[in-house]
Design an enzyme around this catalytic site. Sequence first.
Site, PDB file in Angstrom:
ATOM      1  N   SER A   8      18.065 -15.947 -29.556  1.00 49.62           N
ATOM      2  CA  SER A   8      16.718 -15.381 -29.507  1.00 49.62           C
ATOM      3  C   SER A   8      15.924 -16.195 -28.499  1.00 49.62           C
ATOM      4  CB  SER A   8      16.035 -15.467 -30.873  1.00 49.62           C
ATOM      5  OG  SER A   8      14.624 -15.325 -30.691  1.00 49.62           O
TER       6      SER A   8
ATOM      7  N   HIS B  48      19.281 -11.831 -28.170  1.00 43.15           N
ATOM      8  CA  HIS B  48      18.512 -11.197 -29.237  1.00 43.15           C
ATOM      9  C   HIS B  48      17.057 -11.195 -28.789  1.00 43.15           C
ATOM     10  CE1 HIS B  48      17.524 -10.538 -33.613  1.00 43.15           C
ATOM     11  NE2 HIS B  48      16.404 -11.119 -33.267  1.00 43.15           N
TER      12      HIS B  48
ATOM     13  N   ASP C 120      13.196 -10.260 -29.400  1.00 44.69           N
ATOM     14  CA  ASP C 120      12.250  -9.967 -30.480  1.00 44.69           C
ATOM     15  C   ASP C 120      11.004  -9.285 -29.947  1.00 44.69           C
ATOM     16  OD1 ASP C 120      13.394 -13.032 -31.595  1.00 44.69           O
ATOM     17  OD2 ASP C 120      13.539 -11.225 -32.826  1.00 44.69           O
TER      18      ASP C 120
ATOM     19  N   MET D  96       7.476  -7.626 -30.725  1.00 45.46           N
ATOM     20  CA  MET D  96       6.452  -7.637 -31.775  1.00 45.46           C
ATOM     21  C   MET D  96       5.166  -6.980 -31.254  1.00 45.46           C
ATOM     22  SD  MET D  96       7.017 -11.497 -33.208  1.00 45.46           S
ATOM     23  CE  MET D  96       8.654 -12.148 -33.518  1.00 45.46           C
TER      24      MET D  96
ATOM     25  N   HIS E 272      15.398  -6.373 -31.345  1.00 45.38           N
ATOM     26  CA  HIS E 272      14.911  -6.434 -32.735  1.00 45.38           C
ATOM     27  C   HIS E 272      13.455  -5.980 -32.713  1.00 45.38           C
ATOM     28  CE1 HIS E 272      13.810  -9.247 -36.373  1.00 45.38           C
ATOM     29  NE2 HIS E 272      13.725  -7.967 -36.674  1.00 45.38           N
TER      30      HIS E 272
ATOM     31  N   MET F 257      16.873 -10.857 -42.688  1.00 49.66           N
ATOM     32  CA  MET F 257      15.897 -11.831 -42.220  1.00 49.66           C
ATOM     33  C   MET F 257      15.901 -13.053 -43.145  1.00 49.66           C
ATOM     34  SD  MET F 257      14.774 -10.549 -39.511  1.00 49.66           S
ATOM     35  CE  MET F 257      13.637 -11.905 -39.195  1.00 49.66           C
TER      36      MET F 257
ATOM     37  N   GLY G  90       8.071 -12.662 -37.483  1.00 51.51           N
ATOM     38  CA  GLY G  90       6.810 -12.875 -36.791  1.00 51.51           C
ATOM     39  C   GLY G  90       6.767 -14.091 -35.885  1.00 51.51           C
ATOM     40  N   PHE G  91       7.533 -15.133 -36.216  1.00 55.35           N
ATOM     41  CA  PHE G  91       7.466 -16.354 -35.402  1.00 55.35           C
ATOM     42  C   PHE G  91       8.812 -17.064 -35.367  1.00 55.35           C
ATOM     43  CE2 PHE G  91       2.968 -16.238 -34.857  1.00 55.35           C
ATOM     44  CZ  PHE G  91       2.498 -15.557 -35.982  1.00 55.35           C
TER      45      PHE G  91
ATOM     46  N   GLY H  71      10.951 -20.812 -35.085  1.00 52.84           N
ATOM     47  CA  GLY H  71      10.732 -22.173 -35.561  1.00 52.84           C
ATOM     48  C   GLY H  71      10.335 -22.306 -37.024  1.00 52.84           C
TER      49      GLY H  71
ATOM     50  N   ASP I  98      19.119 -13.529 -39.266  1.00 54.60           N
ATOM     51  CA  ASP I  98      18.108 -13.872 -38.272  1.00 54.60           C
ATOM     52  C   ASP I  98      16.985 -14.722 -38.864  1.00 54.60           C
ATOM     53  OD1 ASP I  98      15.742 -11.877 -36.293  1.00 54.60           O
ATOM     54  OD2 ASP I  98      16.508 -13.920 -36.027  1.00 54.60           O
ATOM     55  N   GLY I  99      16.827 -15.953 -38.302  1.00 58.81           N
ATOM     56  CA  GLY I  99      15.696 -16.769 -38.689  1.00 58.81           C
ATOM     57  C   GLY I  99      16.090 -18.113 -39.266  1.00 58.81           C
ATOM     58  N   GLY I 100      15.736 -19.189 -38.544  1.00 61.11           N
ATOM     59  CA  GLY I 100      15.971 -20.542 -39.051  1.00 61.11           C
ATOM     60  C   GLY I 100      17.421 -20.987 -39.049  1.00 61.11           C
TER      61      GLY I 100
HETATM   62  C1  DX5 Z   1      11.504 -14.014 -36.083  1.00 62.79           C
HETATM   63  C2  DX5 Z   1      12.544 -13.472 -35.144  1.00 62.79           C
HETATM   64  C3  DX5 Z   1      13.737 -14.380 -34.955  1.00 62.79           C
HETATM   65  C4  DX5 Z   1      13.373 -15.754 -34.401  1.00 62.79           C
HETATM   66  C5  DX5 Z   1      14.546 -16.688 -34.529  1.00 62.79           C
HETATM   67  O1  DX5 Z   1      10.637 -13.015 -36.457  1.00 62.79           O
HETATM   68  O2  DX5 Z   1      12.997 -12.210 -35.568  1.00 62.79           O
HETATM   69  O3  DX5 Z   1      14.688 -13.750 -34.120  1.00 62.79           O
HETATM   70  O4  DX5 Z   1      12.997 -15.656 -33.091  1.00 62.79           O
HETATM   71  O5  DX5 Z   1      14.172 -17.962 -34.112  1.00 62.79           O
HETATM   72  P1  DX5 Z   1      14.399 -19.259 -35.007  1.00 62.79           P
HETATM   73  O6  DX5 Z   1      15.893 -19.529 -34.944  1.00 62.79           O
HETATM   74  O7  DX5 Z   1      13.600 -20.310 -34.335  1.00 62.79           O
HETATM   75  O8  DX5 Z   1      13.952 -18.954 -36.399  1.00 62.79           O
HETATM   76 ZN    ZN Z   2      14.726 -11.459 -34.431  1.00 60.03          ZN
END
Ligand code: DX5
Ligand code: ZN
Length: 230
Positions: A9, A34, A36, A38, A67, A141, A146-147, A149, A178-180
């Site tokens: 991402s 990937h 993102d 938004m 995404h 998820m 939304g963000f 990190g 996806d995420g963290g």
């Molecule tokens: C969050 C995104 C993720 C995010 C992943 O809403 O959908 O794809 O960018 O980044 P990290 O790995 O930092 O959580």
């Molecule tokens: Zn994503």
Amino acid sequence: MRRVEVAASILTADFGNLYRVVRKLERAGIDRFHLDVMDGHFVPNITFGPDVVAAVRRLTPLPIDVHLMISEPARYTEQFLRAGSDTITFHVEVEETDEQKRDMLARIRGARRVAGLAVSPRTPVSAVEPFLDGLGIVMIMTVEPGFGGQKFLADQTPKVAEARRLLADRPQAAIHVDGGVNGETAAIVGRYGADVCVVGSALFQRGRDTAREIDLVRRLAGPQRAAVAL
Ligand code: DX5
Ligand code: ZN
């Protein structure tokens, strides 16, 4: 059994150097990108649109997963298809009718791309059940969308096994997490057997070796997969 893939991402990357970011990630061994998207409405953040997808498309032959975290995905499907997305995943929580959602999944498949549904932390995996026909991706998820990190939500990982059960007779369908996800959390994902791990901020941290991080995630999210055989 499929090898776990790592999707980068670029949400927290330096957009002023997109060319270098893409090249560095390719050299570091990622399998796919990937992206993102938004809209500041479905989620409290605004990122980019089809033009940035098209820019990345011009830079790389690797698969591009889009995404969509937008409230009206049906309105923009054609633009993201034209931009060169290989897969398009939108959120099952969007306020569109089931018929509109099915129609959108069919349009993506009709363009010979892969159609997916993403499931936010508050949503049960069973929400995708009415749309299983032709579903190529279920995206779990492990952060609130939304963000980048954010902290990894380990309590969401059992959803991977639930999704695997739902997709039991659709072996071509893939489960994305996806995420963290990073070198510290990948083993938790590995217990449940995901096909694709999305990694974002962990790839852009100073002092962290990007290639080593990718390899670590791939190895840790992989070997235990057999443990969760149905
Ligand atoms: C969050 C995104 C993720 C995010 C992943 O809403 O959908 O794809 O960018 O980044 P990290 O790995 O930092 O959580
Ligand atoms: Zn994503």
